[in-house]
Enzyme design. Structure first.
Site, PDB file in Angstrom:
ATOM      1  N   THR A 122       0.573  -1.646  -0.133  1.00  0.00           N
ATOM      2  CA  THR A 122      -0.489  -0.269   0.254  1.00  0.00           C
ATOM      3  C   THR A 122       0.401   1.100   0.146  1.00  0.00           C
ATOM      4  O   THR A 122       2.081   1.079   0.107  1.00  0.00           O
ATOM      5  CB  THR A 122      -0.969  -0.037   1.236  1.00  0.00           C
ATOM      6  OG1 THR A 122      -2.304   0.858   1.167  1.00  0.00           O
ATOM      7  CG2 THR A 122      -0.286  -0.585   2.691  1.00  0.00           C
TER       8      THR A 122
ATOM      9  N   LYS B 187       2.896   1.298  -3.960  1.00  0.00           N
ATOM     10  CA  LYS B 187       2.763   0.712  -5.369  1.00  0.00           C
ATOM     11  C   LYS B 187       3.514   0.309  -6.918  1.00  0.00           C
ATOM     12  O   LYS B 187       3.721  -0.305  -7.335  1.00  0.00           O
ATOM     13  CB  LYS B 187       1.206   1.365  -5.206  1.00  0.00           C
ATOM     14  CG  LYS B 187       0.397   0.649  -4.027  1.00  0.00           C
ATOM     15  CD  LYS B 187      -1.234   0.577  -4.751  1.00  0.00           C
ATOM     16  CE  LYS B 187      -2.142   0.362  -3.004  1.00  0.00           C
ATOM     17  NZ  LYS B 187      -3.681   1.151  -3.347  1.00  0.00           N
TER      18      LYS B 187
ATOM     19  N   ASN C 262      -0.429  -3.600  -6.041  1.00  0.00           N
ATOM     20  CA  ASN C 262      -0.736  -3.980  -4.693  1.00  0.00           C
ATOM     21  C   ASN C 262      -0.716  -5.589  -4.294  1.00  0.00           C
ATOM     22  O   ASN C 262      -0.923  -5.664  -2.664  1.00  0.00           O
ATOM     23  CB  ASN C 262      -2.218  -3.698  -4.567  1.00  0.00           C
ATOM     24  CG  ASN C 262      -3.794  -4.376  -4.836  1.00  0.00           C
ATOM     25  OD1 ASN C 262      -2.891  -5.681  -6.138  1.00  0.00           O
ATOM     26  ND2 ASN C 262      -4.992  -4.130  -4.470  1.00  0.00           N
TER      27      ASN C 262
ATOM     28  N   ASP D 270      -6.643  -3.499  -7.095  1.00  0.00           N
ATOM     29  CA  ASP D 270      -7.337  -2.719  -6.757  1.00  0.00           C
ATOM     30  C   ASP D 270      -9.253  -2.006  -7.240  1.00  0.00           C
ATOM     31  O   ASP D 270     -10.289  -1.880  -7.239  1.00  0.00           O
ATOM     32  CB  ASP D 270      -7.218  -1.215  -6.801  1.00  0.00           C
ATOM     33  CG  ASP D 270      -5.694  -1.160  -5.551  1.00  0.00           C
ATOM     34  OD1 ASP D 270      -6.259  -1.849  -4.743  1.00  0.00           O
ATOM     35  OD2 ASP D 270      -4.868  -0.666  -5.415  1.00  0.00           O
TER      36      ASP D 270
ATOM     37  N   GLY E  87     -10.029  13.749  -8.888  1.00  0.00           N
ATOM     38  CA  GLY E  87      -8.816  13.170  -8.532  1.00  0.00           C
ATOM     39  C   GLY E  87      -7.800  12.154 -10.146  1.00  0.00           C
ATOM     40  O   GLY E  87      -8.271  11.601 -10.276  1.00  0.00           O
ATOM     41  N   ALA E  88      -6.312  12.513  -9.767  1.00  0.00           N
ATOM     42  CA  ALA E  88      -5.813  11.833 -10.175  1.00  0.00           C
ATOM     43  C   ALA E  88      -4.454  11.532 -10.309  1.00  0.00           C
ATOM     44  O   ALA E  88      -3.647  11.165  -9.975  1.00  0.00           O
ATOM     45  CB  ALA E  88      -5.222  12.927 -11.423  1.00  0.00           C
ATOM     46  N   GLY E  89      -4.596  10.649  -8.560  1.00  0.00           N
ATOM     47  CA  GLY E  89      -3.793   9.995  -7.901  1.00  0.00           C
ATOM     48  C   GLY E  89      -3.576   8.493  -8.615  1.00  0.00           C
ATOM     49  O   GLY E  89      -4.016   8.129  -9.664  1.00  0.00           O
TER      50      GLY E  89
ATOM     51  N   ALA F  20      -5.196   5.778  -6.523  1.00  0.00           N
ATOM     52  CA  ALA F  20      -6.389   5.421  -5.756  1.00  0.00           C
ATOM     53  C   ALA F  20      -7.236   5.554  -7.305  1.00  0.00           C
ATOM     54  O   ALA F  20      -7.692   5.016  -8.228  1.00  0.00           O
ATOM     55  CB  ALA F  20      -7.070   6.319  -5.459  1.00  0.00           C
TER      56      ALA F  20
ATOM     57  N   LYS G 236      -1.478  15.603 -13.878  1.00  0.00           N
ATOM     58  CA  LYS G 236      -1.215  14.210 -13.356  1.00  0.00           C
ATOM     59  C   LYS G 236      -2.261  14.195 -14.138  1.00  0.00           C
ATOM     60  O   LYS G 236      -2.185  12.729 -14.163  1.00  0.00           O
ATOM     61  CB  LYS G 236      -1.022  14.158 -12.012  1.00  0.00           C
ATOM     62  CG  LYS G 236      -0.187  14.121 -10.936  1.00  0.00           C
ATOM     63  CD  LYS G 236      -0.694  14.915  -9.608  1.00  0.00           C
ATOM     64  CE  LYS G 236      -1.214  13.982  -8.833  1.00  0.00           C
ATOM     65  NZ  LYS G 236      -0.939  14.360  -7.490  1.00  0.00           N
TER      66      LYS G 236
ATOM     67  N   TYR H 286     -13.019   5.232   3.501  1.00  0.00           N
ATOM     68  CA  TYR H 286     -15.051   4.744   3.975  1.00  0.00           C
ATOM     69  C   TYR H 286     -14.357   5.298   5.231  1.00  0.00           C
ATOM     70  O   TYR H 286     -13.899   5.858   5.833  1.00  0.00           O
ATOM     71  CB  TYR H 286     -14.575   2.880   4.373  1.00  0.00           C
ATOM     72  CG  TYR H 286     -12.994   2.770   4.452  1.00  0.00           C
ATOM     73  CD1 TYR H 286     -12.137   2.366   3.803  1.00  0.00           C
ATOM     74  CD2 TYR H 286     -12.786   2.788   5.869  1.00  0.00           C
ATOM     75  CE1 TYR H 286     -11.194   1.511   4.368  1.00  0.00           C
ATOM     76  CE2 TYR H 286     -12.284   2.497   6.706  1.00  0.00           C
ATOM     77  CZ  TYR H 286     -10.603   1.962   5.764  1.00  0.00           C
ATOM     78  OH  TYR H 286      -9.614   1.083   6.191  1.00  0.00           O
TER      79      TYR H 286
HETATM   80  P1  ATR Z   1      -4.077   8.214  -3.632  1.00  0.00           P
HETATM   81  O1  ATR Z   1      -2.569   7.843  -3.728  1.00  0.00           O
HETATM   82  O2  ATR Z   1      -4.672   7.891  -2.850  1.00  0.00           O
HETATM   83  O3  ATR Z   1      -4.916   8.201  -4.881  1.00  0.00           O
HETATM   84  P2  ATR Z   1      -2.763  10.486  -4.011  1.00  0.00           P
HETATM   85  O4  ATR Z   1      -1.434  10.442  -5.353  1.00  0.00           O
HETATM   86  O5  ATR Z   1      -1.843  11.883  -2.853  1.00  0.00           O
HETATM   87  O6  ATR Z   1      -3.425  10.050  -3.341  1.00  0.00           O
HETATM   88  O7  ATR Z   1      -4.204  11.963  -4.887  1.00  0.00           O
HETATM   89  C1  ATR Z   1      -4.367  12.611  -3.844  1.00  0.00           C
HETATM   90  C2  ATR Z   1      -5.455  12.920  -4.777  1.00  0.00           C
HETATM   91  O8  ATR Z   1      -6.971  13.375  -4.525  1.00  0.00           O
HETATM   92  C3  ATR Z   1      -5.069  13.550  -6.502  1.00  0.00           C
HETATM   93  O9  ATR Z   1      -6.103  13.917  -7.206  1.00  0.00           O
HETATM   94  C4  ATR Z   1      -5.642  15.004  -5.754  1.00  0.00           C
HETATM   95  O10 ATR Z   1      -5.233  15.878  -6.503  1.00  0.00           O
HETATM   96  P3  ATR Z   1      -3.835  16.454  -6.948  1.00  0.00           P
HETATM   97  O11 ATR Z   1      -3.121  15.796  -8.311  1.00  0.00           O
HETATM   98  O12 ATR Z   1      -4.015  17.579  -7.776  1.00  0.00           O
HETATM   99  O13 ATR Z   1      -2.582  16.880  -5.883  1.00  0.00           O
HETATM  100  C5  ATR Z   1      -6.532  15.363  -4.786  1.00  0.00           C
HETATM  101  N1  ATR Z   1      -6.614  16.340  -3.640  1.00  0.00           N
HETATM  102  C6  ATR Z   1      -5.662  16.390  -1.923  1.00  0.00           C
HETATM  103  N2  ATR Z   1      -5.807  17.215  -2.547  1.00  0.00           N
HETATM  104  C7  ATR Z   1      -6.921  18.331  -2.645  1.00  0.00           C
HETATM  105  C8  ATR Z   1      -7.455  19.499  -2.251  1.00  0.00           C
HETATM  106  N3  ATR Z   1      -7.398  20.051  -1.880  1.00  0.00           N
HETATM  107  N4  ATR Z   1      -8.319  20.120  -3.645  1.00  0.00           N
HETATM  108  C9  ATR Z   1      -8.295  19.216  -4.537  1.00  0.00           C
HETATM  109  N5  ATR Z   1      -7.830  17.833  -5.000  1.00  0.00           N
HETATM  110  C10 ATR Z   1      -7.140  17.270  -4.295  1.00  0.00           C
END
Ligand code: ATR
Length: 269
Positions: free
Chosen positions: A60, A64, A85, A101, A125-127, A129, A154, A213
């Protein structure tokens, strides 16, 4: 006894030992499953040491991508996600890397009775997850997938792996004024008690899913979606159990039933 663990940093709060111990009991598997705190600068050394006795690992945050690089053989879905994962240490010395996942997410979508076929899907979101689930969403043949992220670069990187999707920023989304059938929250905002900045009217009649969750089955995101007219909402606990069941299957060759474990885990939170 065969040894397994979940590796991450931090790892104290992981529910995976609870889940896999229940699976092992239900399937009469002689195995143990623990937690492995990995130093941020020594993924390889930690995995090499565990492998001397261990048969497999869940991996995790934030390892990853390093698990992806560590594996000798990658499943198609791990290859597509660019992240692993689940590691399986085979008797011939090779290491299989899988990513369960996305399939765990789709397992939960089906458990909820939701269907993505022909639907317009918005992913926020584009991290890591988001990257983990996009391929599996596309396999369900949606009409469209729009990925929105604060940092557009991203989102564009993910598009390089999944050309069928479109990407934009929150401002771009506002300007488009489109409506969606499904909204998936793949940001980490729920952790801070915040919701993504999208127009509240967008939640009207949608299916809204948070990959995070919460104790009660709700998160700030699902509560917000519900209070703005969402048709149905879900948090991501079922996805957690779903992905675990698929890892278990890769290691042990049996497919445990996630449903009773999800129920027990919910009561235990
Ligand atoms: P994970 O592995 O859980 O996806 P991550 O890679 O840190 O964690 O990604 C977190 C996501 O939440 C990203 O899409 C991040 O946006 P950025 O790529 O712009 O950083 C998003 N995120 C976190 N805080 C945010 C905020 N205040 N507003 C908008 N998006 C946010």
């Amino acid at each position: 006894m065969d040894k397994y663990a979940v590796l991450g940093n931090p790892i104290n709060h992981s529910r995976s030992p609870f889940i896999h111990t229940m699976f092992a009991e239900a399937e009469s598997q002689n195995m143990e499953y623990g937690r492995l705190l990995c130093p941020l600068d020594d993924f390889k050394g930690t995995v090499d040491a565990f492998r001397k006795e261990g048969k497999g690992l869940n991996v995790t945050v934030p390892f990853k991508e390093q698990a992806f690089a560590y594996a000798d053989i990658l499943t198609d879905r791990a290859q597509r996600a660019g992240a692993v994962n689940t590691l399986k240490f085979c008797d011939d010395g090779s290491v299989i890397g899988d990513n369960t996942d996305g399939a765990g997410f789709i397992y939960d979508i089906k458990r909820l009775g939701w269907n993505f076929s022909g639907k317009n899907i918005l992913v926020l979101g584009a991290g890591g997850a988001a990257r983990g689930i996009i391929g599996s969403i596309l396999d369900e043949k949606p009409e469209s997938v729009l990925l929105v992220n604060r940092t557009i670069e991203k989102a564009e990187l993910i598009k390089q792996s999944f050309n069928e999707i479109n990407v934009t920023t929150y401002d771009g989304l506002l300007a488009e004024g489109r409506m969606f059938d499904v909204i998936v929250n793949a940001t980490s905002l729920s952790l801070n008690g915040e919701v993504p900045r999208i127009n509240e009217s967008m939640y009207s009649n949608v299916l809204a899913y948070d990959l995070m969750y919460g104790k009660t089955g709700a998160t700030v995101f699902t509560d917000y979606a519900m209070s703005n007219g969402a048709q149905e909402v879900s948090d991501g606990l079922g996805m957690l159990v779903g992905q675990a069941a698929l890892s278990f299957n890769l290691w042990r060759g049996v497919a445990p039933d996630p449903a009773p474990v999800l129920k027990a885990l919910r009561n235990q939170l």
